[in-house]
Design a protein around this motif. Structure first.
Motif, PDB file in Angstrom:
ATOM      1  N   GLY A  79       0.778  -1.240  -0.106  1.00  0.00           N
ATOM      2  CA  GLY A  79       0.004   0.026  -0.097  1.00  0.00           C
ATOM      3  C   GLY A  79       0.795   1.381   0.096  1.00  0.00           C
ATOM      4  N   LEU A  80       2.076   1.212  -0.146  1.00  0.00           N
ATOM      5  CA  LEU A  80       2.691   2.277  -0.167  1.00  0.00           C
ATOM      6  C   LEU A  80       2.416   3.325  -1.180  1.00  0.00           C
ATOM      7  N   SER A  81       2.042   4.550  -0.989  1.00  0.00           N
ATOM      8  CA  SER A  81       1.554   5.468  -2.003  1.00  0.00           C
ATOM      9  C   SER A  81       2.942   6.359  -2.405  1.00  0.00           C
ATOM     10  N   ASP A  82       2.499   7.012  -3.754  1.00  0.00           N
ATOM     11  CA  ASP A  82       3.704   7.862  -4.241  1.00  0.00           C
ATOM     12  C   ASP A  82       4.088   9.132  -3.119  1.00  0.00           C
ATOM     13  N   GLU A  83       3.170   9.363  -2.646  1.00  0.00           N
ATOM     14  CA  GLU A  83       3.264  10.711  -1.526  1.00  0.00           C
ATOM     15  C   GLU A  83       3.806  10.147  -0.199  1.00  0.00           C
ATOM     16  N   GLN A  84       3.746   8.689   0.131  1.00  0.00           N
ATOM     17  CA  GLN A  84       4.471   8.335   1.269  1.00  0.00           C
ATOM     18  C   GLN A  84       6.010   8.120   1.074  1.00  0.00           C
ATOM     19  N   TYR A  85       6.138   7.385  -0.183  1.00  0.00           N
ATOM     20  CA  TYR A  85       7.354   7.024  -0.571  1.00  0.00           C
ATOM     21  C   TYR A  85       8.258   8.504  -0.603  1.00  0.00           C
ATOM     22  N   ALA A  86       7.598   9.429  -1.310  1.00  0.00           N
ATOM     23  CA  ALA A  86       8.142  10.840  -1.536  1.00  0.00           C
ATOM     24  C   ALA A  86       8.835  11.120   0.148  1.00  0.00           C
ATOM     25  N   GLU A  87       7.963  11.173   0.964  1.00  0.00           N
ATOM     26  CA  GLU A  87       8.359  11.414   2.277  1.00  0.00           C
ATOM     27  C   GLU A  87       9.556  10.878   2.869  1.00  0.00           C
ATOM     28  N   PHE A  88       9.197   9.397   2.753  1.00  0.00           N
ATOM     29  CA  PHE A  88      10.259   8.381   3.022  1.00  0.00           C
ATOM     30  C   PHE A  88      11.615   8.742   2.486  1.00  0.00           C
ATOM     31  N   LEU A  89      11.658   9.161   1.242  1.00  0.00           N
ATOM     32  CA  LEU A  89      12.920   9.460   0.626  1.00  0.00           C
ATOM     33  C   LEU A  89      13.521  10.621   1.106  1.00  0.00           C
ATOM     34  N   ALA A  90      12.570  11.413   1.733  1.00  0.00           N
ATOM     35  CA  ALA A  90      13.237  12.746   2.317  1.00  0.00           C
ATOM     36  C   ALA A  90      13.452  12.501   3.651  1.00  0.00           C
ATOM     37  N   VAL A  91      12.958  11.720   4.479  1.00  0.00           N
ATOM     38  CA  VAL A  91      13.383  11.243   5.684  1.00  0.00           C
ATOM     39  C   VAL A  91      14.805  10.564   5.787  1.00  0.00           C
ATOM     40  N   ILE A  92      14.965   9.544   4.879  1.00  0.00           N
ATOM     41  CA  ILE A  92      16.173   8.839   4.920  1.00  0.00           C
ATOM     42  C   ILE A  92      17.385   9.745   4.427  1.00  0.00           C
ATOM     43  N   GLY A  93      16.970  10.662   3.553  1.00  0.00           N
ATOM     44  CA  GLY A  93      18.098  11.559   2.963  1.00  0.00           C
ATOM     45  C   GLY A  93      18.572  12.506   3.963  1.00  0.00           C
ATOM     46  N   MET A  94      17.458  12.950   4.730  1.00  0.00           N
ATOM     47  CA  MET A  94      17.648  13.926   6.049  1.00  0.00           C
ATOM     48  C   MET A  94      18.563  13.075   6.910  1.00  0.00           C
TER      49      MET A  94
END
Lengths: 135, 135, 135, 135, 135, 135
Positions: free
Chosen positions: F98-113
């Motif tokens: 169920g990972l949405s595109d919006e969640q994936y975008a936020e996830f990437l921001a978190v791991i980058g941060m």
């Protein structure tokens, strides 16, 4: 300084699922000393059980790799992963399994060499030779 | 796909400093095959020389660790450092030095176990036991 | 092979928030070529904007470190983190910023040396000298 | 706290192979201070000799990269490898080689940026652009 | 023990660019406590500003991932990168956001499992299944 | 390209210890597709069994963390460990959960941060605040 409580022997005694594992650690290692790693895992009894069961099977049960070789491989991984706790505990374990100063010096030379060539290969992005591929 | 040119044998022949190292690699290993790692390093003759000299001393000259143990330690580091080239080349080397399927299976179990416990110890920030400290 | 779609120029044109960033990348770099990193980030417009804004500020705006030094530091980190994409793209960038073969050879020697001594220091768990501490 | 003994000057004096290296370290650096890294390596004389000889060649002998750039690259690798000892010792070295607060601030921005984009590229598994490949 | 000075509140008060960020940290978090990470970054005002602005946007502004999930992801990365400071600070943050002992135990099991299978996949260099590729 | 053979279904059928695990994978996941990770582990039946048993317990059995959170944590670790295979397989798994595109975008921001701040904290060697310590 840990992010979890380190269980004392008194606390261990009070929780049967934890006590069973600690008893087995002591019996298997023929020593009363139980190191902090297990005292931290005691907060998570099912993880404690599964981890001890795997460590016992992988590191202690006899196989085709001798115990000292397994410890050296363990330290190598722990060093590359910058796990200070693991480096300390497994270097101590390797010494009790007979690691000589000369072997330790050679081991250090190997892991240093490996890290250096890893870096060179990764930085030049060297393609794998056909000769190294399976099948 | 590398970031540098991989030298062919013809190119190697033309540069004495490089040719000398390649000749020694072939003589030492008793094989005509020279893998891409050295063909990439040929772009940096002094690094090539120093690296080969160290690898020869550390990995090939006899010592107190047997050659297979050294290869396993090397693969362990290379895996933890995600060096695809190094994992391939040294797993191939380990097989030529007698690594059996059973030993490889045990090796994989050890490095997997080590990575798991490294992660647990690092995440709980477990303090090193006094018992593991030197002196 | 990516886990996300790589945006084509036609797709970029259709989304103003993405187009604005791509236009600025092209104008800032004075080049029509936009590499895959940005085409992947286009799926996350706010991450795209924030990342480009930071990269522009950190890597492109003039400061006290020269552009080539910044690229070398970038490649060093990317190599240690085993980011194949980043090693390739920033080694290419370093060459356009004047990296000579001789400098690249020295750079490789430094990162190899650093990785080797990192491993030695981490494996022997050497305590930091008082002389290196601030204050 | 190390896994090995740190040699005192008195102990160094007693072993010629170690003393020779320590003398050269002091003469080369024009300083009496010898940091713990070398005092730990003293347990492994041949590794000590080879490591010092490489560090001297790579980090100290003049080349085409200036000394400060080499230190910054070194710290970058050491940070990515989480080598606390190496970060401390080489940040101190960089300061003695003229690192200004402003340069250090820019350096930190670059390594932070690199780590962030490494993670993004690795997580999206972005394929390398044809434009970045050699040949 | 840091490589930079940790700014006291008095020092912060004297520099408007730093004070503005500290004020916003306190207002946003509704707490007077400002942890060492920001006191270290105060030495680099523009990096301080950019980092706080990103952290605020990524970690604090509401989105589609709940705050606790974001903290767990953060700790996972910090553990794999062996950042002792980050593991401590974000495990503390996760607890204030409701992390239960049971969730923490499951989290540890997941990151341990991931590290183990990462190592196995990297060591056997398993090729990605076609089924996992996009488009 | 792997360092081991990837077992076909025909080969799996011939070895009961392997077939039992494959049958359980298929039954548990309600799918006929078995990915390469398990086909590689088939060479090491006891490691295959132990790994599947752990993965099933940790990732599949219901607990207090929801399945998608566990996948995100898994991808975070796999990215930091540069495990291309694991990033691909678990990103695919996250999408099926169920990972949405919006969640994936936020996830990437978190791991980058997280990667960026890990690097800053490690490079400045910031000491852990007393407030974050347990007990």
């Amino acid at each position: 300084m840990a992010t979890v409580k380190l269980w004392t022997d008194v606390e261990v005694e009070a929780v049967p699922a934890v006590k069973t594992v600690f008893d087995d650690i002591r019996a298997t290692r023929k020593s009363d000393f139980v190191n902090n790693f297990w005292r931290a895992l005691a907060n998570q009894p099912s993880l404690l059980e599964r981890t001890w069961s795997s460590v016992k099977q992988v590191m202690i049960e006899p196989g085709t790799l001798d115990p000292l070789t397994k410890e050296l491989v363990y330290i190598a991984v722990s060093t590359a992963n910058s796990c200070s706790y693991c480096v300390h505990s497994h270097t101590a374990a390797a010494r009790t399994k007979g690691l000589s100063d000369e072997q330790y010096a050679e081991f250090l030379a190997v892991i240093g060499m490996a890290a250096e060539t890893n870096t060179l290969a990764n930085s030049m992005q060297i393609p794998v030779d056909q000769e190294f591929l399976i099948g």
